[in-house]
Enzyme design. Structure first.
Site, short mmCIF file in Angstrom:
data_model
loop_
_atom_site.label_atom_id
_atom_site.label_comp_id
_atom_site.label_asym_id
_atom_site.label_seq_id
_atom_site.Cartn_x
_atom_site.Cartn_y
_atom_site.Cartn_z
N MET A 1 0.90 -1.26 -0.02
CA MET A 1 0.06 -0.20 -0.11
C MET A 1 0.72 1.32 0.17
O MET A 1 0.35 2.41 0.44
CB MET A 1 -1.06 0.15 1.16
CG MET A 1 -2.01 -1.21 1.27
SD MET A 1 -3.63 -0.93 2.13
CE MET A 1 -2.90 -0.64 3.76
N HIS B 1 10.13 -3.28 3.63
CA HIS B 1 9.69 -3.52 2.30
C HIS B 1 10.81 -3.70 1.29
O HIS B 1 10.69 -4.60 0.37
CB HIS B 1 8.75 -2.21 1.61
CG HIS B 1 7.62 -2.27 2.41
ND1 HIS B 1 7.32 -1.09 3.18
CD2 HIS B 1 6.44 -2.87 2.09
CE1 HIS B 1 5.91 -1.09 3.56
NE2 HIS B 1 5.38 -1.95 3.13
N SER C 1 8.05 -0.97 10.88
CA SER C 1 6.54 -0.88 10.62
C SER C 1 6.31 0.53 10.27
O SER C 1 7.25 1.44 11.03
CB SER C 1 5.86 -1.15 11.72
OG SER C 1 4.57 -0.43 11.82
O1 PAF Z 1 0.18 -5.66 3.75
C1 PAF Z 1 -0.35 -4.51 2.91
O2 PAF Z 1 0.35 -3.82 2.77
C2 PAF Z 1 -1.71 -4.75 2.26
O3 PAF Z 1 -2.79 -5.56 3.24
C3 PAF Z 1 -1.92 -5.50 1.29
C4 PAF Z 1 -1.62 -7.10 1.05
C5 PAF Z 1 -0.94 -5.02 -0.02
C6 PAF Z 1 -3.40 -5.57 0.51
O4 PAF Z 1 -3.93 -4.32 0.46
#
Ligand code: PAF
Length: 306
Positions: free
Chosen positions: A37, A44, A198
Site C-alpha cells: 500500500m 519492504h 513498521s
Molecule cells: O500488507 C499490505 O500492505 C496490504 O494489506 C496488502 C497485502 C498490500 C493488501 O492491500
C-alpha cells in the site's frame, strides 16, 4: 544512482510490459509480485530484495485499498509517498510498479461479490478490525489476477512474515481456491535493537520506542526456550511485557503457524517440540504494534516458508 522502475497505472499496460520482459527473459521464467500500500520502508526493501534475487521479472503494486479500512478517516490519513516509494523500489532493482487508481481496481465501485476470510480472519487482528481481512483478501485476489503472467511463467507473490495473520490467510486463499502460484514469506526486518520495522514506528516518542523493545525481547525469550527444548512458560514472557508501564498487551499467544489455532500443551512443564508461532499485539502509548517470531523446538534460525 539507480534508475526508477517503469510506472504503469492500468491492467492492460501492466500485462503488456510484463509480457515483454518475460518474453525477453525466455521460456519458463519467473515472475514475482509484491503487493503493497506504499509508504515503503526498509522492511519492504527486504521483500523487494528477496523477490529480485529469485525471480526474473519483478512487479511491486502500490494501492491503498479502501475495502480494508474501517473508518474513512484512516483511509484518508494513510500516507501517500509515491515518489520516494519509486526511488526505494528502483534501488532494489524492481522492474515494474503498478499503481492503479481506485477506478481501475474497482471499476463498478464497491464490489458486490467479495472474499470472506472466515474463522481464520475473525481472531487476533480480525477481532480488532472487523471486515479488514475480507477486504484485504479481495484486493489481493484482484491484484494476483491483474498481474497474472500472459505467457508461460512461474508466478510467485512475496509477503512479509511480520503480518503473520495476513500471510496465513493468503496462503489459505491460494490453497482453498486453487490459485496456481507460490506464496513466499520473507522474514521480518528489524532494527539492530530488535524493533520490527513498521510504518507505525514513526509515531512512537523516544520513550515509547524504548518501551516497545520489550515485544521482541519477550518473543526472543520464547524462541530461545524453544531452541533449547525447554518449556515455553508463556506466563513469564507475558509478565515481562506487562512489567513495562507504557505497554498494554492486546494478545500474546503461541499458535499453529498455518491455522493460528492456539497450541494445546502444558506450557509450564512440557518441553517445547515441533513448530509454533508466538504472536503479540500491544498498544504502546497510542500506537498499536504487532510482532511475531517462529518457534522451532530444538532448532535455531527458524524461517517459516511453506
Ligand atoms: O500488507 C499490505 O500492505 C496490504 O494489506 C496488502 C497485502 C498490500 C493488501 O492491500
Amino acid at each position: 544512482m539507480s534508475t526508477l522502475p517503469r510506472l504503469v497505472t492500468n491492467g492492460a499496460a501492466l500485462r503488456q510490459a510484463s509480457t515483454n520482459l518475460l518474453t525477453a527473459a525466455g521460456n519458463g521464467s519467473r515472475l514475482g509480485l509484491m503487493p503493497t500500500m506504499g509508504a515503503l520502508h526498509e522492511g519492504h526493501a527486504g521483500l523487494a530484495a528477496a523477490m529480485r534475487s529469485d525471480t526474473d521479472v519483478t512487479i511491486a503494486s502500490i494501492f491503498v485499498n479502501p475495502l480494508q479500512f474501517g473508518e474513512s478517516a484512516d483511509l484518508e490519513r494513510y500516507p501517500r509517498t509515491l515518489e520516494t516509494d519509486l526511488e526505494l523500489l528502483g534501488d532494489c532493482g524492481v522492474d515494474l510498479v503498478f499503481a492503479p487508481a481506485q477506478g481501475e481496481v474497482y471499476p463498478d465501485g464497491r464490489p458486490m461479490v467479495t472474499l470472506q476470510s472466515g474463522p481464520l480472519g475473525e481472531k487476533f487482528e480480525g477481532a480488532a478490525r472487523p471486515a479488514h481481512f475480507d477486504g484485504m483478501l479481495t484486493v489481493v485476489a484482484k491484484l494476483f489476477h491483474l498481474a497474472w503472467p500472459a505467457v508461460d511463467a512461474r508466478y510467485r507473490a512475496y509477503f512479509g512474515q511480520k503480518d503473520a495473520q495476513q500471510l496465513a490467510l493468503i496462503r489459505r486463499m491460494v490453497r482453498d481456491l486453487n490459485f496456481p502460484m507460490e506464496i513466499v514469506a520473507v522474514p521480518t526486518v528489524r532494527t539492530d535493537d530488535g524493533l520490527a520495522l513498521s510504518s507505525r514506528n514513526r509515531f512512537l516518542s523516544g520513550d515509547e520506542r524504548d518501551a516497545a523493545l520489550v515485544l521482541s525481547r519477550a518473543l526472543r525469550l520464547l524462541v530461545g526456550r524453544a531452541e533449547r527444548n525447554e518449556p515455553l512458560d508463556l506466563d513469564s514472557a507475558v509478565a515481562l511485557v506487562d512489567s513495562q508501564p507504557l505497554v498494554q498487551t492486546d494478545y500474546f499467544d503461541v499458535v499453529d503457524p498455518l491455522t493460528l489455532e492456539p497450541l494445546a500443551f502444558n506450557c509450564r512443564e512440557t518441553p517445547f517440540t515441533g513448530e509454533g508461532l508466538a504472536l503479540i499485539a500491544a498498544r504502546v502509548g497510542t500506537v498499536r504494534l504487532i510482532d511475531n517470531m517462529p518457534l522451532l523446538g530444538g532448532q535455531s534460525s527458524p524461517v517459516l516458508n511453506r
